[in-house]
Design a protein around this motif. Structure first.
Motif, PDB file in Angstrom:
ATOM      1  N   ARG A  64       0.834  -1.217   0.000  1.00 44.31           N
ATOM      2  CA  ARG A  64       0.000   0.000   0.000  1.00 44.31           C
ATOM      3  C   ARG A  64       0.862   1.257   0.000  1.00 44.31           C
ATOM      4  O   ARG A  64       0.563   2.232  -0.677  1.00 44.31           O
ATOM      5  CB  ARG A  64      -0.900   0.015   1.237  1.00 44.31           C
ATOM      6  N   ASP A  75      -3.474  -5.091  -8.355  1.00 48.34           N
ATOM      7  CA  ASP A  75      -3.815  -4.948  -9.779  1.00 48.34           C
ATOM      8  C   ASP A  75      -4.154  -6.284 -10.426  1.00 48.34           C
ATOM      9  O   ASP A  75      -5.054  -6.370 -11.246  1.00 48.34           O
ATOM     10  CB  ASP A  75      -2.620  -4.336 -10.534  1.00 48.34           C
ATOM     11  N   ARG A 104       2.394   1.815  -3.419  1.00 45.85           N
ATOM     12  CA  ARG A 104       1.371   2.383  -4.324  1.00 45.85           C
ATOM     13  C   ARG A 104       1.351   3.901  -4.214  1.00 45.85           C
ATOM     14  O   ARG A 104       1.231   4.618  -5.206  1.00 45.85           O
ATOM     15  CB  ARG A 104       0.010   1.774  -3.980  1.00 45.85           C
ATOM     16  N   LEU A 150       1.174  -3.978  -8.712  1.00 43.34           N
ATOM     17  CA  LEU A 150       0.919  -4.718  -7.470  1.00 43.34           C
ATOM     18  C   LEU A 150       0.323  -6.086  -7.798  1.00 43.34           C
ATOM     19  O   LEU A 150      -0.822  -6.176  -8.251  1.00 43.34           O
ATOM     20  CB  LEU A 150      -0.039  -3.927  -6.571  1.00 43.34           C
ATOM     21  N   PRO A 190       3.372   5.437  -7.937  1.00 42.81           N
ATOM     22  CA  PRO A 190       2.052   5.061  -8.458  1.00 42.81           C
ATOM     23  C   PRO A 190       2.115   4.093  -9.646  1.00 42.81           C
ATOM     24  O   PRO A 190       1.188   3.317  -9.864  1.00 42.81           O
ATOM     25  CB  PRO A 190       1.440   6.398  -8.884  1.00 42.81           C
TER      26      PRO A 190
END
Ligand code: ADP
Ligand code: 5GP
Length: 219
Positions: A111, A166, A114, A122, A118
């Motif tokens: 997290r 993702d 992320r 994941l 960005p």
């Protein structure tokens, strides 16, 4: 990480403990020149066979806190009562060399990555079934019943965080899993034939682990 031009996005591998993410990460980095392993720092003691600088940088609690204070970690988290973190300089070096950095980290760390990077991919590695997850956790031979129960509880927490990822990869056949991670990293897409796992698979596994943990004694 702002300001870095990333030709090759970092790949975050998270999974319920025992699903096989370390095996996949290591195989990819060994075989492919455009993948590099992010060696984490940790306060936990080394296990038999682990090497300082290869598996982890094993450091003291005080040194870890200093790295946090100096902003040298891209993310960090407490797992099973020990501290783990990703050194920023490893990510920077891999990015500068145009290599995908592979992060074998927990969901709390995923997290944070992320947020910090960005464009990171994941990926959530799933075991083929609850039975197989249990077998792999026991199969490592380093864990007693209490430790397995604790790892199953962590697995449950990891499975509860699956929505943030993702893509999902069911690690049934190891070669297929490695290929899937490689293709996703290089193209951002799943290999022809589609992905091997779904969020729904993660939900079913979660229910299975919950049922297992409700049993008074593990099988
Ligand atoms: P994790 O890092 O997710 O906790 P590991 O990579 O340590 O898991 O793998 C746990 C165990 O499962 C190891 O004994 C490993 O050899 C085994 N394993 C990993 N992938 C597979 C697979 N596809 N099929 C069978 N066993 C596997
Ligand atoms: P182990 O002690 O079994 O090697 O790892 C325990 C857990 O910590 C695993 O889920 C592993 O992926 C995670 N972990 C390892 N390094 C890091 C890290 O740098 N950051 C975070 N957040 N988790 C990590």
């Amino acid at each position: 990480m702002t300001g870095l031009r990333l030709q090759a996005p970092p790949v975050v591998l998270s999974a319920p403990s025992g699903a096989g993410k370390t095996t996949i990460a290591r195989a990819l980095v060994e075989r492919e020149d455009d993948f590099a392993f992010s060696v984490s720092v940790t306060t936990r003691p080394p296990r038999a066979g682990e090497a300082h600088g290869r598996d982890y940088w094993f450091i003291s609690d005080g040194d870890f806190r200093e790295m946090v204070a100096r902003g040298e970690l891209a993310e960090w988290a407490e797992v099973h009562g020990e501290l783990y973190g990703t050194p920023r300089d490893g990510l920077v070096r891999a990015a500068e060399a145009g290599r995908h950095v592979v992060l074998d980290i927990d969901v709390q760390g995923a997290r944070q990555i992320r947020e910090a990077v960005p464009e990171a991919l994941l990926l959530f590695i799933l075991p083929p079934s609850v039975e197989e997850l249990f077998r792999r956790l026991k199969g490592r031979g380093t864990e007693e019943e209490g430790a397995i129960r604790r790892r199953l509880t962590t697995a449950l927490e990891e499975l509860r965080a699956a929505e943030a990822f993702d893509f999902f990869i069911t690690n049934d056949d190891l070669e297929r899993s490695i290929n899937e991670v490689r293709t996703l990293a290089r193209t951002g897409r799943q290999p022809p034939g589609g992905g091997s796992g779904t969020l729904e698979d993660a939900r079913k596994l979660r229910e299975g682990v919950e049922a297992l943990l409700r049993q008074e004694r593990l099988p």
